[in-house]
Design a protein around this motif. Sequence first.
Motif, PDB file in Angstrom:
ATOM      1  N   SER A  43     -65.220  -1.592   8.370  1.00  0.00           N
ATOM      2  CA  SER A  43     -64.689  -2.050   9.655  1.00  0.00           C
ATOM      3  C   SER A  43     -64.336  -3.526   9.650  1.00  0.00           C
ATOM      4  O   SER A  43     -63.577  -3.992  10.504  1.00  0.00           O
ATOM      5  CB  SER A  43     -65.709  -1.782  10.765  1.00  0.00           C
ATOM      6  OG  SER A  43     -66.888  -2.545  10.535  1.00  0.00           O
ATOM      7  N   ILE A  44     -64.882  -4.287   8.708  1.00  0.00           N
ATOM      8  CA  ILE A  44     -64.680  -5.735   8.749  1.00  0.00           C
ATOM      9  C   ILE A  44     -63.233  -6.094   8.436  1.00  0.00           C
ATOM     10  O   ILE A  44     -62.532  -5.365   7.738  1.00  0.00           O
ATOM     11  CB  ILE A  44     -65.619  -6.477   7.777  1.00  0.00           C
ATOM     12  CG1 ILE A  44     -65.371  -6.017   6.332  1.00  0.00           C
ATOM     13  CG2 ILE A  44     -67.056  -6.315   8.175  1.00  0.00           C
ATOM     14  CD1 ILE A  44     -66.060  -6.885   5.315  1.00  0.00           C
ATOM     15  N   ASP A  45     -62.816  -7.223   8.982  1.00  0.00           N
ATOM     16  CA  ASP A  45     -61.523  -7.817   8.672  1.00  0.00           C
ATOM     17  C   ASP A  45     -61.819  -8.983   7.729  1.00  0.00           C
ATOM     18  O   ASP A  45     -62.308 -10.031   8.154  1.00  0.00           O
ATOM     19  CB  ASP A  45     -60.847  -8.300   9.955  1.00  0.00           C
ATOM     20  CG  ASP A  45     -59.446  -8.846   9.725  1.00  0.00           C
ATOM     21  OD1 ASP A  45     -59.202  -9.429   8.656  1.00  0.00           O
ATOM     22  OD2 ASP A  45     -58.597  -8.689  10.623  1.00  0.00           O
ATOM     23  N   ALA A  46     -61.536  -8.797   6.437  1.00  0.00           N
ATOM     24  CA  ALA A  46     -61.963  -9.771   5.430  1.00  0.00           C
ATOM     25  C   ALA A  46     -61.338 -11.140   5.668  1.00  0.00           C
ATOM     26  O   ALA A  46     -62.016 -12.168   5.540  1.00  0.00           O
ATOM     27  CB  ALA A  46     -61.625  -9.264   4.039  1.00  0.00           C
ATOM     28  N   ASP A  47     -60.063 -11.187   6.011  1.00  0.00           N
ATOM     29  CA  ASP A  47     -59.410 -12.479   6.263  1.00  0.00           C
ATOM     30  C   ASP A  47     -60.033 -13.182   7.463  1.00  0.00           C
ATOM     31  O   ASP A  47     -60.301 -14.391   7.431  1.00  0.00           O
ATOM     32  CB  ASP A  47     -57.911 -12.282   6.500  1.00  0.00           C
ATOM     33  CG  ASP A  47     -57.155 -11.995   5.211  1.00  0.00           C
ATOM     34  OD1 ASP A  47     -57.689 -12.296   4.130  1.00  0.00           O
ATOM     35  OD2 ASP A  47     -56.035 -11.459   5.287  1.00  0.00           O
ATOM     36  N   GLY A  83     -66.671  -0.485  19.097  1.00  0.00           N
ATOM     37  CA  GLY A  83     -67.967  -0.813  18.521  1.00  0.00           C
ATOM     38  C   GLY A  83     -67.893  -1.159  17.051  1.00  0.00           C
ATOM     39  O   GLY A  83     -68.929  -1.355  16.407  1.00  0.00           O
ATOM     40  N   GLU A  84     -66.682  -1.249  16.493  1.00  0.00           N
ATOM     41  CA  GLU A  84     -66.564  -1.581  15.081  1.00  0.00           C
ATOM     42  C   GLU A  84     -66.847  -3.059  14.848  1.00  0.00           C
ATOM     43  O   GLU A  84     -66.473  -3.915  15.653  1.00  0.00           O
ATOM     44  CB  GLU A  84     -65.181  -1.200  14.551  1.00  0.00           C
ATOM     45  CG  GLU A  84     -64.983   0.302  14.513  1.00  0.00           C
ATOM     46  CD  GLU A  84     -63.745   0.721  13.758  1.00  0.00           C
ATOM     47  OE1 GLU A  84     -63.630   1.933  13.480  1.00  0.00           O
ATOM     48  OE2 GLU A  84     -62.887  -0.137  13.458  1.00  0.00           O
ATOM     49  N   VAL A  85     -67.525  -3.329  13.737  1.00  0.00           N
ATOM     50  CA  VAL A  85     -67.940  -4.686  13.396  1.00  0.00           C
ATOM     51  C   VAL A  85     -66.804  -5.361  12.631  1.00  0.00           C
ATOM     52  O   VAL A  85     -66.504  -4.989  11.493  1.00  0.00           O
ATOM     53  CB  VAL A  85     -69.220  -4.669  12.544  1.00  0.00           C
ATOM     54  CG1 VAL A  85     -69.669  -6.090  12.233  1.00  0.00           C
ATOM     55  CG2 VAL A  85     -70.329  -3.916  13.274  1.00  0.00           C
ATOM     56  N   LEU A  86     -66.168  -6.335  13.245  1.00  0.00           N
ATOM     57  CA  LEU A  86     -65.051  -7.033  12.616  1.00  0.00           C
ATOM     58  C   LEU A  86     -65.532  -8.138  11.692  1.00  0.00           C
ATOM     59  O   LEU A  86     -64.893  -8.436  10.680  1.00  0.00           O
ATOM     60  CB  LEU A  86     -64.122  -7.623  13.677  1.00  0.00           C
ATOM     61  CG  LEU A  86     -63.544  -6.639  14.694  1.00  0.00           C
ATOM     62  CD1 LEU A  86     -62.661  -7.374  15.692  1.00  0.00           C
ATOM     63  CD2 LEU A  86     -62.764  -5.548  14.000  1.00  0.00           C
ATOM     64  N   ARG A  95     -67.885   1.223   9.559  1.00  0.00           N
ATOM     65  CA  ARG A  95     -66.827   1.959   8.873  1.00  0.00           C
ATOM     66  C   ARG A  95     -65.645   2.101   9.824  1.00  0.00           C
ATOM     67  O   ARG A  95     -65.809   2.506  10.969  1.00  0.00           O
ATOM     68  CB  ARG A  95     -67.354   3.327   8.449  1.00  0.00           C
ATOM     69  CG  ARG A  95     -66.539   4.008   7.372  1.00  0.00           C
ATOM     70  CD  ARG A  95     -67.345   5.145   6.744  1.00  0.00           C
ATOM     71  NE  ARG A  95     -67.787   6.115   7.724  1.00  0.00           N
ATOM     72  CZ  ARG A  95     -67.048   7.129   8.172  1.00  0.00           C
ATOM     73  NH1 ARG A  95     -65.818   7.287   7.724  1.00  0.00           N
ATOM     74  NH2 ARG A  95     -67.527   7.978   9.050  1.00  0.00           N
ATOM     75  N   HIS A  96     -64.469   1.744   9.337  1.00  0.00           N
ATOM     76  CA  HIS A  96     -63.265   1.824  10.167  1.00  0.00           C
ATOM     77  C   HIS A  96     -62.758   3.258  10.188  1.00  0.00           C
ATOM     78  O   HIS A  96     -62.558   3.872   9.132  1.00  0.00           O
ATOM     79  CB  HIS A  96     -62.186   0.898   9.618  1.00  0.00           C
ATOM     80  CG  HIS A  96     -60.911   0.907  10.401  1.00  0.00           C
ATOM     81  ND1 HIS A  96     -60.878   0.790  11.777  1.00  0.00           N
ATOM     82  CD2 HIS A  96     -59.609   1.030  10.020  1.00  0.00           C
ATOM     83  CE1 HIS A  96     -59.635   0.827  12.196  1.00  0.00           C
ATOM     84  NE2 HIS A  96     -58.837   0.984  11.156  1.00  0.00           N
ATOM     85  N   ASP A  97     -62.579   3.787  11.365  1.00  0.00           N
ATOM     86  CA  ASP A  97     -62.079   5.154  11.509  1.00  0.00           C
ATOM     87  C   ASP A  97     -61.234   5.232  12.771  1.00  0.00           C
ATOM     88  O   ASP A  97     -61.756   5.395  13.874  1.00  0.00           O
ATOM     89  CB  ASP A  97     -63.243   6.150  11.578  1.00  0.00           C
ATOM     90  CG  ASP A  97     -62.771   7.594  11.635  1.00  0.00           C
ATOM     91  OD1 ASP A  97     -61.538   7.817  11.615  1.00  0.00           O
ATOM     92  OD2 ASP A  97     -63.623   8.500  11.700  1.00  0.00           O
ATOM     93  N   PRO A  98     -59.912   5.100  12.628  1.00  0.00           N
ATOM     94  CA  PRO A  98     -59.050   5.140  13.817  1.00  0.00           C
ATOM     95  C   PRO A  98     -59.109   6.462  14.560  1.00  0.00           C
ATOM     96  O   PRO A  98     -58.770   6.525  15.747  1.00  0.00           O
ATOM     97  CB  PRO A  98     -57.642   4.909  13.233  1.00  0.00           C
ATOM     98  CG  PRO A  98     -57.864   4.270  11.904  1.00  0.00           C
ATOM     99  CD  PRO A  98     -59.151   4.830  11.399  1.00  0.00           C
ATOM    100  N   GLU A  99     -59.550   7.526  13.884  1.00  0.00           N
ATOM    101  CA  GLU A  99     -59.610   8.839  14.520  1.00  0.00           C
ATOM    102  C   GLU A  99     -60.960   9.111  15.173  1.00  0.00           C
ATOM    103  O   GLU A  99     -61.143  10.161  15.792  1.00  0.00           O
ATOM    104  CB  GLU A  99     -59.329   9.933  13.472  1.00  0.00           C
ATOM    105  CG  GLU A  99     -58.003   9.774  12.745  1.00  0.00           C
ATOM    106  CD  GLU A  99     -56.825   9.798  13.702  1.00  0.00           C
ATOM    107  OE1 GLU A  99     -56.866  10.574  14.677  1.00  0.00           O
ATOM    108  OE2 GLU A  99     -55.868   9.029  13.486  1.00  0.00           O
ATOM    109  N   ARG A 100     -61.897   8.206  15.057  1.00  0.00           N
ATOM    110  CA  ARG A 100     -63.231   8.442  15.626  1.00  0.00           C
ATOM    111  C   ARG A 100     -63.151   8.467  17.148  1.00  0.00           C
ATOM    112  O   ARG A 100     -62.630   7.536  17.768  1.00  0.00           O
ATOM    113  CB  ARG A 100     -64.184   7.340  15.181  1.00  0.00           C
ATOM    114  CG  ARG A 100     -65.615   7.536  15.716  1.00  0.00           C
ATOM    115  CD  ARG A 100     -66.469   6.298  15.503  1.00  0.00           C
ATOM    116  NE  ARG A 100     -66.702   6.032  14.110  1.00  0.00           N
ATOM    117  CZ  ARG A 100     -66.314   4.936  13.477  1.00  0.00           C
ATOM    118  NH1 ARG A 100     -65.634   3.995  14.145  1.00  0.00           N
ATOM    119  NH2 ARG A 100     -66.560   4.752  12.200  1.00  0.00           N
TER     120      ARG A 100
END
Length: 729
Positions: free
Chosen positions: A304-308, A340-343, A495-500
Amino acid sequence: MSLGFHKLIHRKAVRFAAAAFLVFAVLALAVWIAAPYCVADPMIRLRQITPAHTYLDRNGVPVFYETTYDYEWRFPVVLRDIAPDAVSIMLSAEDYAFYDHGGVDYQAVLRALWQDVRNLKIISGASTITMQLAGFALADHRPSLVRKFKQAVMARRLEQLYTKDEILTEYLNRIPCGGKVYGIEAAARYYFGLRASQLNRAEAALLCGIPQKPNRYNPKFYAEAAKKRQKIVLDLLVHHELITADEARTIFESEPLRYRDFSQPADFEFKSAPDETIHAVRRARAEKRQSGWSPSQGEPVLCSIDADFQRDVQAVLKRRRDALPGVRDAAAVVLDNATGEVLVFLGTLDFNEPGTGQYNAANAVRSAGSTLKPFLYAEAVEGGLITADTRVLDAPLRYGNYAPGNFDGAFRGTVKASYALAHSLNTPAVRLAATLGEPRMIELADKLHILASRRPGSGFGLSMALGSAGHTLLSLTNAYRALATDGTLRPVYFRHDPERPLPGGERVFSAGTTQTVMRMLTSLPLAGFEGTAAWKTGTSNNLRDAWCFACTETLTTGVWFGNKDGSPSESLVGGTAAAPAAGEILSLAASKYGLTPFRSAWPKEDALEPVALCAKTGLSASPDCEKTESAVKPAGIPLTLCHSCGDAASSENTFRILSPIPTTYVAEKDEGVKLDLTPNEGAYWFADGAYLGENPGPRVFAPGLHRVEAVRASDSAADAVEFTVARKK
């Protein structure tokens, strides 16, 4: 014995031998036909040899690579993601008749037998691609006739269970390519820094020659030998009339081999060394396993994180940390309010620092200081005890041996609840905690999932209102996220899941309560952020931790500054250390994501409703209240009725200020007028919001309007008067 008898015996022997041979042949054929049905699917064993694990950030950027259990680098790809020339070259070099046989090439077997017999040594093994794939599943890799037979049987079983393309794909993903590199994708990346889909014909021919003798033809160490093997592969292409001799010469002499710089690690080797993203990667891996994922599937894990964005946040924290004497570390969490995703999950500023580098401060239990106050106020609002405009008391208090004061050492008397929370006054919060009671506070912490420990001496009691129980940055950030949304605590995801689907959760506060508290927390601007944000700081006892939590309608961020060994620093103050960093993080997020700030127009969505408040207490006005004011409160929650006004209240509350009186005093001099401060009992005194102490005696008041308040120490009963000091004409 006669000649006829000998002939008879001979004929019988021949017939017996022929019959025996026929029986043997029939049995052998039966065994050969039945054997594949008697062996297990070799792919079961093959898929236990797991590929390297790839972890991507939410944008598909690789952030971490993890080798297999035996430290092999293998990255599975589908057939369409391999350069078509590479597939054709591999078939020509290893098994030209791959699509024409059923796992065993009988013509190749006869040809190999003839070559071996004629040369009195093994020249060719006649192994097909399917047989080689089957061989990867065998534990014993020493060549023998028994092993060859097993390969043949297992190959036929593979051909029964899988399509040709599936077998070829598995083979190309598993071929040994030197050292710990397996599969054409890993080889392309390791030797050329390319994907398998990007290989030219020269590179494909070189890689397709390596599997015959992987270590001998390793181009990193034996470039000349690899080049000679490339020539043999190209000659096979000419032999099978796939290219002409001139084309082979051009490929060999002119097409480039785009070797990467072998003095530097390959991309996957470089990102296999843990860095600050590893804490989020580990959590994402655990979530993926809970969903039924198996590492053998080779499917990348989308974190889920945005590395940049996390690197930008890290740069902000490092710069802020460097400006704080005696402070060595910081941590940050950023959550998407909706999903609720952790960026961002940054637990340390330098993962490779000796000793404490891998310590995850984002998940460590620390004293949270005043950051617990919004939840305490929310619980009081939810119970109808207060609303934003209710008057609360900021004055000295003592409960047994516990006598908290404010951070600045001053007291302000009676103030609105919104002011008390926004300015983080301690004594009103502790008074609210005493009213709610310890069991209710513990129950609230349990609902919010912020209580780190239930051990004896874990900070329970009234001091819990000031963060003494111990909490983590991640859990508190998620609790603030509940305040920033509709009062429902929902899980966080790594965990990134656009369909969740949007998860359910536990309702902790009503929407009206959260909006009331958010309005209180947006009353002051957040340094470094031009938009509207709800925010709260905290400073632990002895200056060991500095915190700030800041929310918009889109994101919630939590920031911590401190030292992992708990050493204090005068720089560790939430308002000056953590708050500017939180504001800068929100500014970065605004430019990156386009944040939605909290709306300045209240109420919203009918969560709040109008109410008439007593102008003196800020509670629901009764018929006895002389002055009222309009305000809002959470819809459907009855607000406590004011009982401090009217004749009944006056007769019960005999505490009064005797001097000064509400009138106009004329100053003989420009300096002002000296007035006695006298109650009918001992009291704490406040003048114009400043604490004067207990029974301070006469005071000089300059010309102007003044408000004096006295609070009885025994039961916090209060009285206030307003008067004017005028200059003499």
